[in-house]
Design an enzyme around this catalytic site. Structure first.
Site, PDB file in Angstrom:
ATOM      1  N   GLU A   1      10.204  -4.369   4.684  1.00  0.00           N
ATOM      2  CA  GLU A   1      10.852  -6.224   4.408  1.00  0.00           C
ATOM      3  C   GLU A   1      10.101  -6.606   2.986  1.00  0.00           C
ATOM      4  O   GLU A   1      11.055  -6.826   2.463  1.00  0.00           O
ATOM      5  CB  GLU A   1       9.388  -7.171   5.198  1.00  0.00           C
ATOM      6  CG  GLU A   1      10.373  -6.830   6.312  1.00  0.00           C
ATOM      7  CD  GLU A   1       9.508  -6.160   7.657  1.00  0.00           C
ATOM      8  OE1 GLU A   1       8.536  -4.698   7.189  1.00  0.00           O
ATOM      9  OE2 GLU A   1       9.008  -6.082   8.373  1.00  0.00           O
TER      10      GLU A   1
ATOM     11  N   LYS B   1       8.861  -0.638  14.233  1.00  0.00           N
ATOM     12  CA  LYS B   1       9.752  -0.496  13.151  1.00  0.00           C
ATOM     13  C   LYS B   1      10.370   0.617  13.148  1.00  0.00           C
ATOM     14  O   LYS B   1      11.579   0.323  12.960  1.00  0.00           O
ATOM     15  CB  LYS B   1       8.425   0.007  12.622  1.00  0.00           C
ATOM     16  CG  LYS B   1       7.535  -0.840  11.606  1.00  0.00           C
ATOM     17  CD  LYS B   1       6.408  -0.165  10.935  1.00  0.00           C
ATOM     18  CE  LYS B   1       5.441  -1.176  10.064  1.00  0.00           C
ATOM     19  NZ  LYS B   1       4.499  -0.788   9.220  1.00  0.00           N
TER      20      LYS B   1
ATOM     21  N   HIS C   1      -5.791 -32.895  17.906  1.00  0.00           N
ATOM     22  CA  HIS C   1      -5.315 -33.888  18.460  1.00  0.00           C
ATOM     23  C   HIS C   1      -4.281 -31.977  18.374  1.00  0.00           C
ATOM     24  O   HIS C   1      -2.497 -32.963  19.107  1.00  0.00           O
ATOM     25  CB  HIS C   1      -5.012 -34.355  17.344  1.00  0.00           C
ATOM     26  CG  HIS C   1      -5.969 -35.748  16.515  1.00  0.00           C
ATOM     27  ND1 HIS C   1      -6.486 -36.511  16.837  1.00  0.00           N
ATOM     28  CD2 HIS C   1      -6.736 -34.886  15.931  1.00  0.00           C
ATOM     29  CE1 HIS C   1      -6.819 -36.963  16.697  1.00  0.00           C
ATOM     30  NE2 HIS C   1      -7.716 -35.851  15.768  1.00  0.00           N
TER      31      HIS C   1
ATOM     32  N   GLY D   1      -5.222  -1.517   4.514  1.00  0.00           N
ATOM     33  CA  GLY D   1      -3.741  -3.053   4.299  1.00  0.00           C
ATOM     34  C   GLY D   1      -4.683  -4.164   4.359  1.00  0.00           C
ATOM     35  O   GLY D   1      -4.505  -5.561   3.549  1.00  0.00           O
ATOM     36  N   ARG D   2      -5.475  -4.269   5.819  1.00  0.00           N
ATOM     37  CA  ARG D   2      -5.777  -5.463   5.988  1.00  0.00           C
ATOM     38  C   ARG D   2      -7.302  -5.548   5.666  1.00  0.00           C
ATOM     39  O   ARG D   2      -7.665  -6.943   5.580  1.00  0.00           O
ATOM     40  CB  ARG D   2      -6.035  -5.983   7.873  1.00  0.00           C
ATOM     41  CG  ARG D   2      -6.825  -4.462   8.782  1.00  0.00           C
ATOM     42  CD  ARG D   2      -6.411  -4.942   9.977  1.00  0.00           C
ATOM     43  NE  ARG D   2      -7.092  -3.567  10.404  1.00  0.00           N
ATOM     44  CZ  ARG D   2      -6.121  -2.205  10.628  1.00  0.00           C
ATOM     45  NH1 ARG D   2      -5.257  -1.851  10.329  1.00  0.00           N
ATOM     46  NH2 ARG D   2      -7.008  -1.155  11.689  1.00  0.00           N
TER      47      ARG D   2
ATOM     48  N   GLU E   1      -5.455  -6.652  14.646  1.00  0.00           N
ATOM     49  CA  GLU E   1      -4.651  -5.213  14.290  1.00  0.00           C
ATOM     50  C   GLU E   1      -6.259  -4.117  13.871  1.00  0.00           C
ATOM     51  O   GLU E   1      -5.583  -2.811  14.839  1.00  0.00           O
ATOM     52  CB  GLU E   1      -4.354  -5.102  12.876  1.00  0.00           C
ATOM     53  CG  GLU E   1      -3.863  -3.993  12.660  1.00  0.00           C
ATOM     54  CD  GLU E   1      -2.524  -3.891  11.821  1.00  0.00           C
ATOM     55  OE1 GLU E   1      -2.653  -4.392  10.042  1.00  0.00           O
ATOM     56  OE2 GLU E   1      -0.867  -4.305  11.368  1.00  0.00           O
TER      57      GLU E   1
ATOM     58  N   LYS F   1       1.269  -1.073  -0.244  1.00  0.00           N
ATOM     59  CA  LYS F   1      -0.458   0.143   0.180  1.00  0.00           C
ATOM     60  C   LYS F   1       0.619   1.129   0.094  1.00  0.00           C
ATOM     61  O   LYS F   1       0.714   2.496  -0.781  1.00  0.00           O
ATOM     62  CB  LYS F   1      -1.045  -0.128   1.468  1.00  0.00           C
ATOM     63  CG  LYS F   1      -1.817   1.146   1.025  1.00  0.00           C
ATOM     64  CD  LYS F   1      -2.838   1.186   2.382  1.00  0.00           C
ATOM     65  CE  LYS F   1      -3.441   2.345   3.194  1.00  0.00           C
ATOM     66  NZ  LYS F   1      -4.807   2.550   3.933  1.00  0.00           N
TER      67      LYS F   1
HETATM   68  O1  G6P Z   1       0.611  -2.917   1.530  1.00  0.00           O
HETATM   69  P1  G6P Z   1       2.141  -2.258   3.163  1.00  0.00           P
HETATM   70  O2  G6P Z   1       2.645  -0.501   3.064  1.00  0.00           O
HETATM   71  O3  G6P Z   1       3.494  -2.136   2.306  1.00  0.00           O
HETATM   72  O4  G6P Z   1       1.935  -2.668   4.546  1.00  0.00           O
HETATM   73  C1  G6P Z   1       1.571  -3.793   5.050  1.00  0.00           C
HETATM   74  C2  G6P Z   1       1.197  -4.286   6.459  1.00  0.00           C
HETATM   75  O5  G6P Z   1       2.538  -2.976   7.818  1.00  0.00           O
HETATM   76  C3  G6P Z   1       1.961  -2.597   8.359  1.00  0.00           C
HETATM   77  O6  G6P Z   1       2.779  -3.632   9.237  1.00  0.00           O
HETATM   78  C4  G6P Z   1       0.746  -2.854   8.782  1.00  0.00           C
HETATM   79  O7  G6P Z   1       0.532  -2.969  10.476  1.00  0.00           O
HETATM   80  C5  G6P Z   1      -0.125  -3.089   7.767  1.00  0.00           C
HETATM   81  O8  G6P Z   1      -1.201  -2.675   8.215  1.00  0.00           O
HETATM   82  C6  G6P Z   1       0.102  -3.283   6.499  1.00  0.00           C
HETATM   83  O9  G6P Z   1      -0.312  -4.460   5.981  1.00  0.00           O
END
Ligand code: G6P
Length: 620
Positions: A271, A568, A443, A325-326, A412, A265
């Site tokens: 990462e 972060k 199990h 994002g989620r 989240e 996003k």
């Molecule tokens: O899609 P991006 O901007 O790379 O973000 C990836 C993720 O980053 C963070 O960890 C946020 O807490 C998430 O909500 C998000 O989905």
């Protein structure tokens, strides 16, 4: 904390807010139909009961909350063993919509509880809050954004406004672009730098740019219709910055036939960006830097950074800041990789399933509204009965990635400690979500659920398996065997087993305490007709809206995630230290004793790594 001190806290928070009074969240208002059409939905915007709360009142100060608190004592006197005998009660705790069947009769709740929960919903202005979401109001007030993931799956002719602009045409422009691009790749008219068709896709992304698409992909992987469309193709997901994940992803793949989709996003997530640079290197070191144009595309809201990275904006698929994002699996985040794998027509069915639940959530009365019921029952379990966790137990291996996805959607969203107005919450919000497919979980951790802690369970079952197995001579089919457990477990939890029953079975005295099951452990059962793309969309939207319902009642902002920031920024400091220590042999400085010790040990034990090593990629 009483209302006066909370008001003081609120005012103090405002006084300390950096951008001043413009950040004052709007007072709740009623919203008319002007922002959302078509007309068939207008009944949803009919006048609603007056708003009981002001922006600084917490839900726990309302009478319905207090009534529910008092009601807990009544419920403590009941046992599910008895409640389940009341046919009328059970029948009214079953709801059906568009093939989905919800039975919540095994909740520790009576019809009186449900009435009280509906009153709580009214006190929380739940209906108005849902309206505000669909009307494109900036309900994500700490980020000053609308929350419009419902627009991602709205029909082409719907009108959903954000900041005075209908966003549906933009949504469909991107969907059309995805359909066109994915067809080109799948048909082989878009080819790689060496002229070969691109049959494998690696989607790089993390969090919301990974978990939703992985869940849907895993669910579709064994759907016969989807399988047909996916023949000869592979879709993989690179999420973790751990180089092991790079190795796993590129193992056995040839860059000549691989398309990399960078999904982020923000296009700044550390990462994802390092993984994107790593796979860019993987492609360009074999095929030359110009190959990136044919082998890398992007999904982002930040097209400027996409271009800066070296991906042509024509090969980028946009989405918007009103998509959290989620909540982004229905945007290009999920639709692009899934269309590349299964074709757009399958993914469109998934969107339609989600859209069907969107309509239901927006318009069904609360007593018949599956996401509302799910959400209110969760609030009841967490805030009143004091059960902090929820187990998500799909009796379907295809849903193995559902619980991990819902973990992010729920934890989240609702893992917050202050109200939307910044007032510390005097009650717990959010819940701990975990789960595994049945029967595997049986199990593993079910022991704790049966005789240890009380954990409300969601049992999710599928009527017809997409991959049936029948063996001649077996008592039941393999799917019936699976589903026998789906039907048995909720009753085992609800009824338990008493000492008297054990005595009748001649169980030795000393084993009776160990073999007794207290029962009265709540669960709900959700039955889906099948697990095709449409049903997967329904399931996703039901849970997304359930989480929103919980957040609306708790009075929190379910759509921000400031809690992920601190770690972060501390990692940035560590990254800097690792660089200077490795390149200039400088000692570790500026950290507490423990972290200094750990970092020093880590650096010393890996001091054989050269300060400026040549590029190295996994060979697997
Ligand atoms: O899609 P991006 O901007 O790379 O973000 C990836 C993720 O980053 C963070 O960890 C946020 O807490 C998430 O909500 C998000 O989905």
């Amino acid at each position: 904390m009483g209302p006066i001190s909370r008001a003081v806290t609120f005012l103090c928070n405002l006084a300390h807010s950096s951008s001043g009074p413009s950040e004052i969240p709007p007072l709740p208002t009623d919203f008319g139909p002007q922002n959302f059409l078509p007309a068939s939905t207008l009944s949803f915007f009919s006048p609603v009961p007056s708003v009981e709360m002001t922006s600084t009142t917490l839900i726990c100060d309302t009478q319905p909350w207090k009534d529910l608190k008092a009601h807990v004592q009544d419920i403590k006197k009941t046992h599910l063993r008895d409640l389940m005998n009341d046919k009328e009660r059970c029948e009214s705790m079953m709801v059906e919509f568009d093939g989905m069947f919800l039975d919540y009769s095994r909740q520790c709740a009576t019809l009186d509880t449900m009435d009280k929960l509906y009153k709580l919903a009214e006190a929380a202005s739940l209906k108005q809050q849902i309206n505000r979401m669909y009307s494109g109001e900036h309900i994500n007030s700490t980020e000053n954004r609308s929350v419009l993931h419902v627009a991602l799956r709205a029909p082409r002719d719907a009108v959903i406004n954000s900041d005075g602009k209908n966003v549906v045409p933009d949504v469909w422009n991107v969907l059309d672009k995805i359909e066109d691009f994915s067809e080109k790749v799948r048909s082989g008219s878009w080819i790689g730098a060496t002229g070969k068709p691109l049959k494998d896709v690696i989607a790089i992304g993390i969090g919301g740019s990974f978990l939703g698409p992985l869940f849907v992909h895993t669910a579709l992987q064994t759907d016969p219709e989807a399988v047909e469309f996916a023949k000869g193709r592979q879709l993989r997901f690179l999420a973790n910055v751990d180089p092991i994940d790079v190795a796993r992803n590129i193992a056995g793949l040839n860059p000549e036939t691989t398309l990399v989709v960078v999904v982020s996003k923000t296009f700044t997530t550390a990462e994802t960006m390092l993984n994107a640079r790593t796979l860019r290197e993987w492609i360009s070191s074999t095929l030359g830097p110009s190959a990136v144009a044919k082998h890398m595309v992007a999904v982002s809201t930040n097209l400027t950074l996409v271009e800066k990275f070296g991906i042509d904006p024509n090969n980028a698929f946009a989405f918007w800041d009103w998509v959290g994002g989620r909540y982004s699996v229905c945007s290009a985040v999920g639709v692009l990789p899934l269309s590349l794998q299964y074709g757009f027509s399958i993914v469109e069915k998934f969107l339609k399933g989600a859209s069907s639940i969107d309509d239901h959530f927006r318009s069904a009365p609360f007593e018949k509204n599956i996401p509302v019921l799910l959400g209110l029952l969760s609030v009841w379990n967490v805030s009143f009965l004091g059960y902090p966790a929820r187990a998500i137990l799909p009796y379907s291996q295809a849903l193995e990635k559902f619980a991990p996805h819902i973990q992010q959607v729920s934890m989240e969203s609702n893992g917050k400690g202050v109200s939307i107005d910044g007032v510390p919450l005097p009650y717990e919000a959010g819940e701990i979500d975990f789960g595994e497919p049945g029967t595997n979980g049986q199990h593993s951790f079910y022991q704790l659920i049966h005789q240890g802690r009380v954990i409300p369970c969601d049992f999710i079952g599928i009527v017809k398996s997409q991959q049936p197995v029948y063996l001649k001579g077996e008592v039941v089919s393999n799917h019936d065997e699976l589903m026998s457990n789906f039907f048995a477990q909720p009753d085992a939890l609800a009824y338990g087993k008493t000492a008297e029953q054990l005595l009748k079975e001649n169980v030795s005295q000393h084993l009776i305490p160990h073999k007794t099951f207290s029962g009265n452990r709540p669960s709900l059962s959700l039955l889906l007709p099948s697990l095709n793309a449409y049903n997967i969309g329904q399931l996703l939207a039901s849970y997304e809206h359930r989480v929103a319902v919980e957040g609306f009642v708790w009075g929190i902002n379910s759509f921000d995630q400031w809690g992920v920031e601190l770690g972060k920024s501390l990692a940035t400091q560590v990254r800097k230290q690792l660089h200077t220590s490795r390149t200039k042999s400088e000692p570790v400085e500026g950290f507490n004793f423990s972290t200094t010790k750990l970092l020093t040990r880590y650096l010393q034990a890996s001091s054989d790594i050269p300060a400026d090593p040549p590029t190295l990629l996994p060979r697997i």
